[in-house]
Scaffold this active site. Structure first.
Site, PDB file in Angstrom:
ATOM      1  N   ARG A 273     -53.748  61.263  11.241  1.00 21.71           N
ATOM      2  CA  ARG A 273     -54.053  60.602  12.506  1.00 21.71           C
ATOM      3  C   ARG A 273     -54.790  61.607  13.394  1.00 21.71           C
ATOM      4  NH1 ARG A 273     -53.246  56.396  10.402  1.00 21.71           N
ATOM      5  NH2 ARG A 273     -51.839  54.706  11.046  1.00 21.71           N
ATOM      6  N   GLU A 302     -60.639  57.336  18.120  1.00 22.26           N
ATOM      7  CA  GLU A 302     -61.482  56.473  17.293  1.00 22.26           C
ATOM      8  C   GLU A 302     -61.412  55.014  17.751  1.00 22.26           C
ATOM      9  OE1 GLU A 302     -59.491  55.350  13.188  1.00 22.26           O
ATOM     10  OE2 GLU A 302     -59.504  57.529  13.418  1.00 22.26           O
ATOM     11  N   HIS A 320     -62.653  56.815   8.707  1.00 18.64           N
ATOM     12  CA  HIS A 320     -61.284  56.387   8.374  1.00 18.64           C
ATOM     13  C   HIS A 320     -61.245  55.679   7.015  1.00 18.64           C
ATOM     14  CE1 HIS A 320     -57.260  55.497  10.545  1.00 18.64           C
ATOM     15  NE2 HIS A 320     -57.062  55.539   9.237  1.00 18.64           N
TER      16      HIS A 320
END
Length: 358
Positions: A273, A302, A320
């Site tokens: 993360r 993000e 991602h």
């Protein structure tokens, strides 16, 4: 709510149920005998959506738009089950407006830092996730970044596409080998261990920091060195890779102070993360040359990415993609299906998220 009609003939029946759901009174933990109303926040693999339509009274997000807070509130008002993803912030403000029928949040994903678990527990809402099925995919991506950054793979690929490559030279675009380097793993759960196995096969020396020391058999298998002190480990590593969950305790775990403990030749890789790493501090150090490089699949804000990162050649940036395989996403969906069906049948779902886990 902007849920569009799915490509089947079941939507009309679903709308009739939606009109009647508001008339229901509050009920116990058990689902009603009729099919539960399941609201899915994003587009899922077709095979999963088809099975959901067969099993439940399902509302699909056909155009895959990120749902607004207003839409999420509308969803929890009518749903028996909400199926969110990492892009949905299921906070106290949303859960506080849930209808009495919402009893399950079946998360499509392993991380649940986007869900207010305390509020869910207070309101008697069970939360499930999809652990285990993304281990190998995420470990593959972490290993790809561990390889890509020191060997300047992305930088070289950009050079080829630019048309500026003039040919081979003995001293051109020299990187660093990873064989023999020390790899520091932050978080030695399923994914951390899977990365360790890959890195060991590439000749790296495995080190790790974790809340609890892993079983001695695992340490022996991986030839892994445990560091109780994260600070002490960081000061000795060539590559650091992040695999712990994002919780209040791990926010900026790699703070500016800790990043400065790393040797200047070290690389940072993050597929967990973005919030775990102080992105601004990392960027400043990369610009100054106080770190050799970074491989990032996740970002603190993000989908926004620090524009200064975009200008750096010693950084590999990915959107991602850690779990982005067809197999992985289908496996995630199947876990969601099992959790919902088990709960609807009056049993504890297999992937229930417990407070003790975080």
């Amino acid at each position: 709510m902007r849920f569009k009609e799915p490509p089947t003939g079941l939507w009309t029946r679903g709308r009739r149920v939606a009109r009647s759901i508001g008339k229901r009174s509050g009920r116990s933990q058990e689902m009603p005998s009729k099919k539960p109303v399941v609201v899915v926040s994003r587009k899922l693999p077709d095979v999963i959506e088809t099975r959901m339509m067969e099993l439940f009274d399902t509302r699909l997000n056909v155009d895959d738009h990120p749902m607004t807070k207003t839409e999420l509130i509308e969803a929890v008002k009518i749903a028996d089950v909400l199926v969110p993803t990492v892009t949905d912030r299921i906070d106290a403000g949303i859960l506080s407006q849930a209808g009495p029928n919402l009893k399950l949040v079946a998360n499509f994903g392993t991380g649940v830092d986007h869900i207010d678990l305390a509020t869910a527990r207070q309101r008697g809402i069970t939360v499930t996730n999809t652990p285990g099925v993304l281990t190998e995919d995420t470990a593959d991506m972490a290993m790809a970044l561990i390889m890509s950054v020191p060997r300047r793979i992305a930088e070289g690929e950009r050079l080829i596409r630019s048309g500026d490559w003039k040919g081979w030279s003995p001293t051109f675009m020299l990187g660093h080998r990873i064989w023999g380097k020390r790899l520091g793993i932050i978080g030695m759960g399923r994914i951390g261990q899977a990365v360790a196995r890959r890195a060991k096969a590439f000749g790296m020396s495995i080190h790790y920091h974790n809340r609890k020391r892993v079983h001695p058999d695992i340490e022996t298998e991986l030839e892994a060195t445990y560091w109780e002190s994260l600070d002490q480990m960081l000061a000795r590593m060539d590559v650091v890779t992040v695999h712990c969950p994002h919780t209040p305790a791990t926010f900026h775990l790699l703070s500016a102070r800790r990043l400065e403990l790393l040797p200047k030749h070290a690389y940072v890789v993050n597929t967990a993360r973005g919030e775990i790493v102080d992105e601004n501090a990392l960027t400043r150090m990369l610009i100054r040359g106080d770190l050799a490089g970074a491989g990032l699949d996740v970002f603190e804000h993000e989908p926004a990415v620090n524009p200064k990162l975009l200008a750096l050649d010693n950084v590999v940036l990915l959107p991602h993609l850690g779990s982005a395989t067809i197999e992985g996403r289908v496996d995630m969906g199947e876990k969601v299906l099992v959790n919902i069906k088990t709960f609807a049948d009056g049993h504890q779902p297999p992937d229930r998220v417990l407070a003790s886990m975080f």
